[in-house]
Design an enzyme around this catalytic site. Structure first.
Site, PDB file in Angstrom:
ATOM      1  N   GLY A 526     -11.142 -96.249  54.390  1.00 47.89           N
ATOM      2  CA  GLY A 526     -10.165 -95.298  54.875  1.00 47.89           C
ATOM      3  C   GLY A 526     -10.805 -94.126  55.590  1.00 47.89           C
ATOM      4  O   GLY A 526     -12.020 -94.047  55.740  1.00 47.89           O
ATOM      5  N   ASP A 639     -21.717 -99.277  47.895  1.00 46.22           N
ATOM      6  CA  ASP A 639     -21.861 -98.944  49.320  1.00 46.22           C
ATOM      7  C   ASP A 639     -22.728 -97.698  49.483  1.00 46.22           C
ATOM      8  O   ASP A 639     -22.341 -96.719  50.120  1.00 46.22           O
ATOM      9  CB  ASP A 639     -20.480 -98.723  49.951  1.00 46.22           C
TER      10      ASP A 639
END
Length: 803
Positions: A526, A639
């Protein structure tokens, strides 16, 4: 003539017969009149029909045994129930028998009854171990007359209820069975709580005793008092509390255990390896557990649990931190007024509880100090200036903890002789949770009842709490020039800057961000927008694009993430969940992300000096170590990359997006994420191989980031810098070869040329070694983040001044 050939059919028949006989030695029932012998404890075992649980004698010490139930296929000592945990029996002559009078009884070598079920003449026919792990006594019609589920020890298994009057009590130490000091129970107000019930004090520490029931998400308007774990990994309580396992779903063996260190944890079993993983825990910060380090002791995460004694104190029992610390001086009431008393300041430290009745607000530091001097019972005082002066005189020193996030100090009252024998950087011997001792430097400040205390304190205060001082001065200005009530103004100002994790409305965030106008960055999960709240706090709002949970699951998961608090993790302030909108609200970090400085313009890249780079490498490792080991073992970032490492005004790193791996949809047993996460170039090989994901994927990504901090460029650019494309694997092999050689000039080629040779050679070499270990193809050979932190700390302390 010998037999030269045996038919495969005969072999199969023999194997089947052997297997059948082996199962027959471990029945699930014990008939009336039968018994189990401690001498034959490996053979005299009841096993549940599905073979998941076993019941019999379990060794707990030299020639000491308990009658227990445990998980059969566990490599660890996963005992779920014990009849005689505090009264083990002898390894010879002890028996557990289902007597003809209907009692299941445990007898010691001398024939004395250590434990029994008190079911005389109740028509008991058999004892049976069920697939649920419940040991039951039944009559001939199959009615249950007694069950082990009604007398839990330290563990609940699925569908075993915890009810009014029942408790889970921790073991006294790791690997022990004897009852300890930590308890999970329903209190008189119907609320499920964790309590430390030690030899000297009792203290409730969960849910947060500083918050109201509503703030803790609890309710006392339900008197059923029942809590249980279901087969999917949901833990429910009648007071409104609910927890979810990170590997939510059926088909996984689980247990909820009150651990020896005071934390309540949910474990899941990997049946292929027999190992357990933590999939939920009640407290993300272990030092919030009370009593860990005993009287006067101080708990710190550094990394791992570490107990220490304050200056002027020593361990009461060198073998047991539960005994705490004892003073090396005499501070008695009889000579209190004649002693020259001083104070030693321990920054970022507090002792929870035991505030004296002289607790007060809107008080100066000097007045607080003098009140403690004048009271014989005062052992120390805490002081904070956070919008108003908060004074906490302490009659006893328990539940000590040190945290970089704590905004105050504790001031220990000591005779002047203790101050004279100490230095401003006193060496303090501490003990890790594994029993090993280390010597560290403890930064101390001193105060007395003369005016120099004032200046010492104010100097330290100005350096550490400048922002809070500004708010305090501003509140005073408001009072003088506007005629407002001082107390009300200061308290309201403090509430504005200390508002806790909360749920925002979509309208709130839409207005705060100016209809999501200023985009700070965008990733696979996002976009992030800058916003300003009504109280002028700047925030970062992330609009999630791929979150599959429903409202209840999302609420539960972000509430857990919202309690995570570490100086090297971006703090989550709240969230929004309305309809299809899922937004996360974070603190705003001024200097943006690490990639801007490593891979941006030459002038911006050169602004990161060597000390800053090393600090960023260490801080990032500390944040990941907190997630993997101290906080919640199942929080894996997935990540790690420079774009997700933000830098504050002091270039201290803060890891962002650490909760999104948990918020992603998962399916199947174990930690199998339904789609690959991460960024090409930073992803561990196991992602492509569809192996179950562990914390080692973050270790791999950290290794890539570490090389990029050293080189100042993308590793993907580095491997192609000579005009010939080569893989990261070949680069790692090349670095390994160079590390093994005698020529060390290659290090200069690895380090960013923009530093112009201004770097610490030993630290750079150590960082390359760590990175190479992180990038091992075999994840079992990679270091853990805890090990990496220790290596970097040792390297930093040894070579801090050598550049």
């Amino acid at each position: 003539m010998g037999i030269k050939f045996i038919s495969p059919l005969i072999l199969l028949s023999l194997s089947f017969a052997f297997f059948h006989c082996s199962l027959a030695t471990h029945p699930s029932t014990l008939e009336r009149g039968s018994s189990l012998s401690v001498e034959q404890h490996e053979e005299d075992v009841l096993t549940s029909p599905d073979r998941a649980f076993s019941c019999g004698f379990r060794k707990v010490g030299t020639n000491a045994y308990c009658f227990s139930i445990w998980f059969t296929n566990s490599e660890e000592d996963a005992v779920v129930w014990t009849a005689n945990r505090d009264a083990p029996v002898n390894g010879r002559g002890s028996r557990v028998s289902l007597r003809r009078d209907g009692k299941l009884a445990l007898t010691d070598v001398d024939g004395s009854t250590v434990w029994d079920t008190n079911t005389s003449y109740a028509g008991v026919s058999t004892a049976e171990l069920l697939d649920t792990g419940n040991l039951v006594l039944k009559d001939r019609d199959g009615h249950v007359l007694w069950q082990s589920f009604d007398s839990p020890t330290d563990t609940l298994v699925p569908w075993q209820p915890l009810t009014k009057g029942k408790r889970l009590v921790s073991p006294i130490a790791k690997g022990a069975r004897r009852s300890g000091y930590y308890t999970l129970y329903f209190d008189n107000d119907n609320v499920l709580r964790l309590m430390y019930d030690g030899p000297e004090i009792s203290s409730i520490y969960w849910p947060n005793p500083d918050s109201t029931l509503y703030q803790n998400g609890r309710s006392n308007y339900n008197s059923t008092r029942i809590a249980f774990l279901d087969e999917k990994g949901n833990f429910h309580s009648s007071d409104g509390f609910k927890a979810l396992a990170s590997d939510l779903g059926v088909g996984i063996r689980r247990r909820l255990t009150m651990d020896y260190d005071g934390n309540l944890r949910l474990y899941s079993l990997n049946e292929s390896t027999g190992t357990w993983s933590i999939t939920w825990e009640a407290l993300s910060q272990i030092c919030n557990v009370h009593g860990l380090c005993g009287r006067n002791g101080i708990c710190e995460y550094y990394p791992g649990i570490r107990c220490s004694c304050p200056p002027g104190y020593e361990m009461s029992d060198p073998a047991d931190w539960n005994s705490g610390c004892k003073p090396k001086f005499n501070l008695s009431c009889s000579n209190h007024t004649q002693q020259q008393l001083h104070f030693i300041e321990l920054q970022e430290t507090d002792y929870y509880g035991f505030d004296m009745s002289t607790y007060s607000t809107m008080i100066s530091f000097e007045a607080c100090r003098n009140a403690c001097i004048q009271s014989c019972d005062c052992r120390a005082f805490g002081y904070r200036l956070a919008g108003n002066g908060l004074c906490f005189p302490k009659s006893s020193l328990f539940n000590g903890y040190k945290s970089p996030n704590f905004p105050g100090s504790i001031f220990l009252k000591v005779p002047i002789s203790v101050v004279s024998s100490s230095s401003s950087n006193q060496s303090v011997v501490t003990c890790n949770s594994d029993g090993s001792t280390v010597t560290t430097s403890s930064s101390l400040r001193y105060g007395n009842n003369r005016s120099n205390t004032k200046w010492v304190y104010l100097y330290g205060f100005a350096a550490s709490l400048g922002a809070a001082e500004f708010l305090f001065i501003f509140a005073g200005w408001w009072c003088i020039f506007r005629g407002r009530d001082t107390t009300k103004s200061v308290e309201e100002g403090y509430r504005m800057i200390s508002r806790q994790f909360r749920r925002f409305t979509y309208r709130d965030l839409r207005e705060a961000t100016g209809k999501f106008k200023e985009e700070l960055g965008r990733g696979s999960s996002g976009a992030v927008y800058r916003g300003v709240l009504d109280d002028k706090r700047v925030l970062a709002v992330k609009k999630l694009t791929d979150v599959m949970e429903g409202e209840e699951e999302f609420w539960a998961e972000v509430s857990v993430i919202g309690r995570i608090n570490h100086m090297n993790l971006v703090r989550m302030w709240g969230f929004c969940s309305e309809g299809q909108h899922r937004l996360l609200v974070y603190e705003y970090v001024e200097n943006q992300s690490l990639d801007k400085y490593l891979f941006g313009r030459a002038d911006s890249g050169s602004s990161l000096g060597w000390n800053q780079r090393f600090k960023i490498a260490l801080g990032t490792a500390r944040g990941l170590a907190y997630l993997h080991h101290e906080c919640l073992e199942w929080v894996i970032h997935c990540d790690v990359k420079p774009e997700n490492i933000l830098l504050d005004r002091d270039f201290e790193p803060k890891i962002a997006d650490f909760g999104l791996a948990k918020l992603s949809k998962r399916d199947g047993p174990g930690f199998n994420i339904s789609r690959m996460r991460g960024t090409t170039g930073y992803m561990a090989p196991e992602w492509a191989l569809s192996f179950p994901i562990t914390a080692k994927v973050d270790v791999y990504s950290y290794g890539v980031v570490l090389l990029e901090i050293l080189k100042g460029s993308r590793v993907s650019d580095w491997v192609e810098a000579d005009g010939t494309e080569k893989s990261l694997r070949s680069l790692v092999a090349e670095l390994k070869e160079q590390l093994g050689g005698s020529d060390e000039s290659w290090v200069r080629d690895v380090v960013d040329h923009r530093l112009r040779g201004q770097f610490n050679h030993e630290q750079a070499t150590a960082m390359v070694k760590i990175a190479v270990s992180c990038l091992e193809e075999d994840r079992s050979r990679r270091l853990t983040m805890n090990e990496i932190v220790k290596l970097l700390i040792a390297c930093g302390e040894k070579d801090a001044d050598r550049i």
